[in-house]
Write a protein that holds these residues in place. Structure first.
Motif, PDB file in Angstrom:
ATOM      1  N   UNK A   1      12.078  78.698 -21.262  1.00 39.66           N
ATOM      2  CA  UNK A   1      12.899  79.837 -21.034  1.00 39.66           C
ATOM      3  C   UNK A   1      12.684  80.998 -22.147  1.00 39.66           C
ATOM      4  N   UNK A   2      12.241  82.126 -21.752  1.00 36.11           N
ATOM      5  CA  UNK A   2      11.917  83.008 -23.019  1.00 36.11           C
ATOM      6  C   UNK A   2      12.453  84.698 -22.206  1.00 36.11           C
ATOM      7  N   UNK A   3      13.554  85.320 -23.245  1.00 36.27           N
ATOM      8  CA  UNK A   3      13.834  86.056 -22.664  1.00 36.27           C
ATOM      9  C   UNK A   3      13.107  87.513 -23.991  1.00 36.27           C
ATOM     10  N   UNK A   4      13.028  88.860 -23.218  1.00 29.61           N
ATOM     11  CA  UNK A   4      12.052  88.880 -24.321  1.00 29.61           C
ATOM     12  C   UNK A   4      13.292  90.122 -24.219  1.00 29.61           C
ATOM     13  N   UNK A   5      13.007  91.415 -25.685  1.00 26.00           N
ATOM     14  CA  UNK A   5      13.916  92.239 -25.959  1.00 26.00           C
ATOM     15  C   UNK A   5      15.375  91.613 -26.655  1.00 26.00           C
TER      16      UNK A   5
ATOM     17  N   UNK B   1     -15.424  59.458 -10.596  1.00 30.27           N
ATOM     18  CA  UNK B   1     -15.443  60.949 -10.835  1.00 30.27           C
ATOM     19  C   UNK B   1     -14.763  61.469 -10.618  1.00 30.27           C
ATOM     20  N   UNK B   2     -13.439  61.771  -9.111  1.00 31.21           N
ATOM     21  CA  UNK B   2     -12.369  62.635  -8.765  1.00 31.21           C
ATOM     22  C   UNK B   2     -11.067  62.030 -10.249  1.00 31.21           C
ATOM     23  N   UNK B   3     -11.080  62.130 -10.458  1.00 32.46           N
ATOM     24  CA  UNK B   3      -9.916  61.533 -11.871  1.00 32.46           C
ATOM     25  C   UNK B   3     -10.381  63.336 -13.439  1.00 32.46           C
ATOM     26  N   UNK B   4     -11.985  63.135 -13.156  1.00 32.51           N
ATOM     27  CA  UNK B   4     -12.983  63.631 -14.334  1.00 32.51           C
ATOM     28  C   UNK B   4     -12.806  65.268 -13.373  1.00 32.51           C
ATOM     29  N   UNK B   5     -12.437  65.788 -12.723  1.00 29.56           N
ATOM     30  CA  UNK B   5     -12.430  66.759 -11.658  1.00 29.56           C
ATOM     31  C   UNK B   5     -10.843  67.530 -11.929  1.00 29.56           C
ATOM     32  N   UNK B   6      -9.965  66.130 -12.039  1.00 27.06           N
ATOM     33  CA  UNK B   6      -8.687  66.593 -12.198  1.00 27.06           C
ATOM     34  C   UNK B   6      -8.304  66.620 -13.666  1.00 27.06           C
ATOM     35  N   UNK B   7      -9.023  66.906 -14.394  1.00 29.68           N
ATOM     36  CA  UNK B   7      -8.751  66.510 -15.884  1.00 29.68           C
ATOM     37  C   UNK B   7      -8.581  68.627 -15.490  1.00 29.68           C
ATOM     38  N   UNK B   8      -9.916  69.263 -14.932  1.00 26.01           N
ATOM     39  CA  UNK B   8      -9.477  70.474 -15.032  1.00 26.01           C
ATOM     40  C   UNK B   8      -8.629  71.381 -14.120  1.00 26.01           C
ATOM     41  N   UNK B   9      -7.891  70.558 -14.319  1.00 23.38           N
ATOM     42  CA  UNK B   9      -7.145  71.043 -12.539  1.00 23.38           C
ATOM     43  C   UNK B   9      -5.756  71.186 -14.364  1.00 23.38           C
ATOM     44  N   UNK B  10      -5.084  70.458 -14.520  1.00 31.80           N
ATOM     45  CA  UNK B  10      -3.875  70.627 -15.341  1.00 31.80           C
ATOM     46  C   UNK B  10      -3.209  71.793 -15.630  1.00 31.80           C
ATOM     47  N   UNK B  11      -2.486  71.908 -14.750  1.00 34.17           N
ATOM     48  CA  UNK B  11      -1.754  73.926 -14.919  1.00 34.17           C
ATOM     49  C   UNK B  11      -0.319  73.379 -14.545  1.00 34.17           C
ATOM     50  N   UNK B  12       0.715  74.488 -14.946  1.00 38.40           N
ATOM     51  CA  UNK B  12       1.913  74.717 -14.399  1.00 38.40           C
ATOM     52  C   UNK B  12       2.108  75.793 -13.668  1.00 38.40           C
ATOM     53  N   UNK B  13       2.958  76.430 -13.929  1.00 40.82           N
ATOM     54  CA  UNK B  13       3.237  77.773 -13.221  1.00 40.82           C
ATOM     55  C   UNK B  13       4.847  78.513 -13.883  1.00 40.82           C
ATOM     56  N   UNK B  14       4.514  80.032 -13.250  1.00 42.21           N
ATOM     57  CA  UNK B  14       5.107  80.842 -14.358  1.00 42.21           C
ATOM     58  C   UNK B  14       6.190  81.739 -13.242  1.00 42.21           C
ATOM     59  N   UNK B  15       7.366  82.329 -13.667  1.00 43.24           N
ATOM     60  CA  UNK B  15       8.740  82.360 -12.489  1.00 43.24           C
ATOM     61  C   UNK B  15       8.375  84.157 -13.709  1.00 43.24           C
ATOM     62  N   UNK B  16       8.613  84.849 -12.470  1.00 49.09           N
ATOM     63  CA  UNK B  16       8.502  86.104 -13.167  1.00 49.09           C
ATOM     64  C   UNK B  16       9.580  87.034 -12.489  1.00 49.09           C
ATOM     65  N   UNK B  17      10.126  86.121 -11.391  1.00 47.21           N
ATOM     66  CA  UNK B  17      11.364  86.973 -10.820  1.00 47.21           C
ATOM     67  C   UNK B  17      12.645  87.016 -10.748  1.00 47.21           C
ATOM     68  N   UNK B  18      13.387  87.034 -12.078  1.00 47.70           N
ATOM     69  CA  UNK B  18      14.256  86.503 -12.986  1.00 47.70           C
ATOM     70  C   UNK B  18      14.695  88.004 -13.727  1.00 47.70           C
ATOM     71  N   UNK B  19      14.320  88.494 -13.387  1.00 47.18           N
ATOM     72  CA  UNK B  19      14.720  90.338 -13.818  1.00 47.18           C
ATOM     73  C   UNK B  19      13.173  91.272 -15.089  1.00 47.18           C
ATOM     74  N   UNK B  20      13.787  92.006 -15.748  1.00 44.41           N
ATOM     75  CA  UNK B  20      11.838  92.120 -16.447  1.00 44.41           C
ATOM     76  C   UNK B  20      11.789  91.862 -17.618  1.00 44.41           C
TER      77      UNK B  20
END
Ligand code: NAD
Length: 499
Positions: free
Chosen positions: A483-487, A118-137
């Protein structure tokens, strides 16, 4: 050894079908309490493992499972939880019979397994990573969390359904496909759980099982098509798994042996502590990785405390696993019983003395099985084998200490670091000692007491990696940095001087 009329057949589960081994002769498993053959287990090896890997690989690389939403995966995993709950009595009886553990404990294992799914079933909903937006625009960093791939899950004999459930639903929740390898001594509940996953509707090939002995485990550890092995077992076998996995540098999670201490300070609630000590060493016949075979007790209260522990030990009822009145059942096999009693025999001398138990039980119906009396050995030296080794039976060693420094030195003075308990009413003592103990788990004023949210694993020779909790789920994942550069990139790649 006699063969029961109704010995169960335990088969591999490969690409959605139950089947026998192509070549090797099956393995007979006798119930440790009666010495009767109760199951006949197919002996898998490299042939079966490579077919199971091919099915799991196809299910991961091209099948729907890793591509489903977390919600879809969660529903199927939750359905298995319900089915395990429905069949709890059957599963508990299989584990009690093959392990030799008391049925009441086996029922507790299955309730624990339901909670893990049951607990693992709930973890399937939590799979996530992270985002960094503090390295310049113009830079965005995405950290994607992905399933690691095909995983091999190798399970020991002492908690067959429970330890399988510490691994399989977590791997599935992450989107992995899996091959399970239960212990050849206790495979029947795993086969039943395979049937339940079929009934729940898992896509073909997502879950497979190869049964058999170390040959099957070794083939899983060596397989190039497997991305991670999660192994629970002895430290000696863990080292073999580590060496065998080098070929494709697969990720490993190793949950290995333990030799925990119950550290009892004079200011503890001594009534609770005595009950905890007797529970901690005799739970599951002492065949538990977090068993607490070492009692470390403060000098000032030691004599009375040890007398109380011996008194409570004498109240334990050793008996047939299926009898609900049984507290301690039979050890897993004759060789293991010999090993356990050899530690008892070797512990006497050097001032140590067996003050309760110390014998194999052979009276009446116990004579056919591997029964050992719960045992207390007082004044055991820290350098002795009984103190240093993982005895894995209902055998308590007692060692006295003067102060906190000595208690911590004794508790940490073994190669293992899986779990320890500290007993004191002082929050200072509890926290100071908890921070100084070298173990992945510390129980404070309790013992063998862990909900599925708490990560579990070892320091030192007790292992690598964690099971359960968010950390255990994340073991089955891989991180990918995007790692994404825009522009417009004009001038950015000026490798030529002056360009
Ligand atoms: P074991 O190491 O003998 O076997 C464990 C599993 O590994 C079995 O399925 C076995 O068939 C398989 N195996 C055997 N040889 C292998 C090889 N060469 N390669 C790959 N797999 C192989 O352990 P056991 O006797 O089944 O279990 C008892 C041990 O497990 C104790 O040391 C106990 O402390 C430990 N344990 C640890 C935890 C934990 O979470 N840390 C939990 C339970 C048990």
């Amino acid at each position: 050894m006699t063969t029961a009329m109704s010995a169960r057949s335990v088969q591999h589960f490969i690409a959605g079908a139950f089947e026998d081994s192509a070549e090797s002769a099956p393995i007979d498993r006798s119930a440790p309490a009666t010495d009767e053959v109760v199951s006949v287990v197919q002996a898998g090896g490299p042939v079966e493992v490579s077919r199971a890997v091919a099915a799991a690989r196809a299910a991961f690389d091209d099948g729907p499972w890793p591509r489903m939403t977390g919600m879809e995966r969660s529903v199927l995993i939750g359905r298995v939880a319900d089915l395990i709950e429905r069949d709890a009595a059957t599963l508990a009886a299989l584990d009690a019979e093959e392990v030799g553990k008391p049925i009441r404990l086996a029922e507790g294992d299955i309730a624990g397994a339901v909670g893990l799914w049951r607990y693992a079933a709930s973890l399937a909903l939590t799979m996530s990573g992270s985002t960094y937006t503090n390295n310049g625009p113009d830079f965005t960093g995405l950290v994607l969390r992905e399933p690691i791939g095909v995983v091999g899950l190798i399970v020991p004999w002492n908690f067959p359904a429970l330890i399988l459930s510490q691994k399989l639903p977590f791997a599935l929740a992450a989107g992995c496909t899996a091959i399970v390898k239960p212990s050849e001594l206790t495979s029947s509940s795993a086969q039943h759980i395979m049937r339940l996953t079929e009934e729940a509707g898992f896509p073909r090939g997502v879950i497979g099982m190869v049964v058999g002995d170390g040959r099957a485990g070794q083939a899983i550890a060596e397989a190039d098509g497997i991305d991670l092995v999660s192994f629970t077992g002895s430290t000696a076998t863990g080292r073999r798994v580590l060496a065998a996995s080098a070929g494709n540098l697969k990720k490993l999670s190793l949950e290995l042996g333990g030799n925990a201490a119950n550290v009892v300070f004079a200011d503890a609630d001594l009534e609770d502590a005595a009950a905890g000590v007797v529970f901690g060493v005799n739970f599951n016949n002492g065949e538990c990785c977090v068993s607490q075979p070492r009692l470390l007790v403060e000098d000032a209260v030691a004599d009375d405390f040890v007398a109380e522990v011996a008194r409570q030990t004498a109240l334990l009822r050793v008996g047939q696993p299926m009898d609900p009145r049984t507290d301690v059942g039979a050890l897993i096999h004759a060789g293991h019983r010999e090993k356990v009693t050899s530690y008892i025999d070797g512990a006497s001398g050097d001032g140590a003395a067996v003050i309760f138990g110390g014998t194999r039980l052979t009276e009446g119906e116990l004579g056919r099985g591997q029964f050992v009396a719960p045992t207390v050995i007082d004044r055991v030296a820290a350098g002795s084998a009984a103190f240093q080794d993982e005895i894995f039976g209902p055998v308590l060693t007692v060692t006295r200490f003067h102060d906190q420094d000595e208690a911590v030195r004794l508790a940490n003075g073994v190669q293992y670091g899986l779990a320890n308990s500290v007993w004191s009413k002082s929050v200072d003592t509890v926290l100071q000692v908890a921070k100084r103990l070298q173990s992945g788990t510390v129980y404070a004023n309790t013992t063998i007491d862990a909900p599925p949210q708490m990560p579990f694993g070892g320091y030192k020779a007790s292992g690598v990696g964690r099971e359960m909790g968010q950390a255990g789920f994340e073991e089955f994942t891989e991180l990918k940095s995007v790692n994404i550069r825009t522009g417009k990139r004009a001038g950015t790649f000026a490798i030529r001087a002056g360009a």
